[in-house]
Enzyme design. Structure first.
Site, PDB file in Angstrom:
ATOM      1  N   TYR A 125       0.864  -1.187   0.000  1.00  0.00           N
ATOM      2  CA  TYR A 125       0.000   0.000   0.000  1.00  0.00           C
ATOM      3  C   TYR A 125       0.897   1.232   0.000  1.00  0.00           C
ATOM      4  O   TYR A 125       1.882   1.282   0.732  1.00  0.00           O
ATOM      5  CB  TYR A 125      -0.878   0.020   1.254  1.00  0.00           C
ATOM      6  N   GLU A 213      -3.540   7.402  -4.051  1.00  0.00           N
ATOM      7  CA  GLU A 213      -3.532   6.159  -3.292  1.00  0.00           C
ATOM      8  C   GLU A 213      -3.334   4.998  -4.254  1.00  0.00           C
ATOM      9  O   GLU A 213      -4.156   4.784  -5.151  1.00  0.00           O
ATOM     10  CB  GLU A 213      -4.847   5.973  -2.517  1.00  0.00           C
TER      11      GLU A 213
END
Ligand code: GDP
Ligand code: MN
Length: 403
Positions: A125, A213
């Site tokens: 991530y 993101e």
């Protein structure tokens, strides 16, 4: 402003960020052609088909009409059109869309980058956003990629690494290396990740974004690092200097009433309640929503008509609120500072007459310059509008109107 994954990936690619290759399509034929092109370009013969909507959780989400997931794998060219048909035109429901889901108008056909037999694909991530608390950009990274970062933050917060960037000197080499190291990388993968972070940061700054993101960032067994997903939020206030990015706006993804309000220069946010409100000033609008709740109602919207409310803005606000079928009463709360209450009252009466056929009770609370004259204009208009001078009085009237 939010944009689609395929648009975000095209931005990343322009900044030299490694991305999973893909081609967008809006029908099954084009999807088939896209897959052929991808095969020619990358050699892949497995493809991922990804619904393009402004919401995450697509992989686990389901198309209501067909039961297909929003992200599916096709293990041959021949499978592509059929699988695309199960997604396109359908309603994708994910934990981020709510029950009503979102209609899928486009799909991204992408190369499968999770090689069959790859024993070590690793999902990370990575995000960059503005931390308003420290007035700095922050890079967040985690070894727990592919999962909802909210869950990681709630259950294992120690697995999220944060690196704040000093705006005076920008992202430093040691910071990118620190992140790559904390992700457990070494050798070539480490170097690739450092490069990835630098290009990503450049893209974030260059586009005046407020959030990037990438979840997941994939490390393949041959040490490629690439963006498999990309969520980008651009700062609306900077779009004037990014005409190309502004064109990426997809109005079909936005609430139609919010789009219309934007055109009239109104700050409108659609909510789920039954009492519409029109207020001048964001702070007063928030307080008004509290008052509506205290009176037993639920705000149907946030609407700030701004400091210089006039007949036209009042009319535009009225029209927008009235298009919401859940609205049972409207509370107009204006503080006459720059704008005079008698002018607002005249604006309300004029707009009311012009629109005609308004079936919900309207309570107008005017306070400030010429408040009493404003109240008199409302009372004498003979319309289904009642006036209140103090807020408590207004709340009582809202209560009566919705009970
Ligand atoms: P999201 O669910 O909306 O966040 O969409 P993502 O783009 O993150 O995709 C969801 C999941 O699909 C990822 O976490 C991966 O596990 C899977 N996925 C994405 N691309 C590929 C691919 O190329 N091959 C395979 N096998 N799975 C993929
Ligand atoms: Mn994702």
């Amino acid at each position: 402003m939010n944009i689609h994954e395929y648009q975000a990936k095209s931005i990343l690619k322009n900044y030299g960020v490694n991305v999973q290759r893909g081609i967008v399509a809006d029908n099954a034929d084009k999807a088939h052609t896209a897959a052929k092109e991808l095969h020619a370009e990358t050699g892949t013969s497995w493809y991922v088909i990804k619904a393009q909507i402004h919401a995450g959780g697509r992989g686990k989400g389901k198309i209501r009409e067909t039961g297909s997931n929003g992200v599916v794998l096709a293990k041959s060219l021949a499978e592509v059109p059929e699988k695309v048909k199960n997604i396109l035109g359908g309603t994708l429901v994910t934990h981020q869309t709510g029950e009503e889901g979102k209609r899928v108008n486009k799909v991204l056909i992408a190369e499968d980058v999770y090689y069959p037999g790859d024993s070590e694909p690793k999902e990370f991530y990575l995000s960059i956003l503005l931390d308003r608390g420290t007035s700095q950009n922050v890079i967040m990274a985690s070894t727990e990629g592919g999962m909802d970062i909210e869950d990681v933050a709630a259950n294992t917060p120690e697995k999220i690494i944060k690196e704040w960037i000093d705006p005076a000197v920008g992202l430093q080499g040691f910071q990118a290396r620190k992140i790559a190291f904390a992700l457990g990388l070494s050798g070539n993968a480490f170097k690739e990740m450092v490069k990835f972070i630098f290009s990503l940061y450049k893209a974030y700054e260059g586009t005046d974004a407020s959030m990037f993101e990438i979840n997941p960032v994939l490390k393949t067994s041959d040490d490629r690092i690439l963006a498999v997903d990309a969520k980008v939020n651009l700062d609306d206030n900077s779009l004037f200097r990014h005409k190309d990015l502004a064109e990426m706006r997809d109005l079909s993804e936005e609430d139609p009433l919010e789009v219309e309000a934007g055109k009239s220069g109104l700050n409108y946010v659609k909510l789920d309640g039954n009492v519409g409100c029109m207020v001048n000033g964001a702070g007063l609008a928030m307080a008004t929503m509290d008052i509506i709740k205290l009176s037993g109602g639920e705000p149907a919207n946030f609407l700030d008509v701004g400091g210089g409310a006039n007949a036209e803005t009042v009319e535009a606000g009225f029209r927008i609120i009235l298009k919401d079928p859940h609205v049972k009463a409207i509370l107009i709360n204006i503080f006459g500072g720059i704008v005079r209450c008698d002018r607002v009252a005249n604006g309300v009466v004029e707009a009311y007459k012009k629109i005609g056929d308004i079936n919900v009770p309207i309570i107008v609370r005017l306070q400030g310059t010429n408040a009493e004259e404003g109240a008199r204009i409302i009372e004498e208009s003979g319309l289904k509008v009642s006036s209140a001078i103090v807020l408590k009085d207004a709340a009582e009237k809202v209560k009566e109107a919705i009970s």
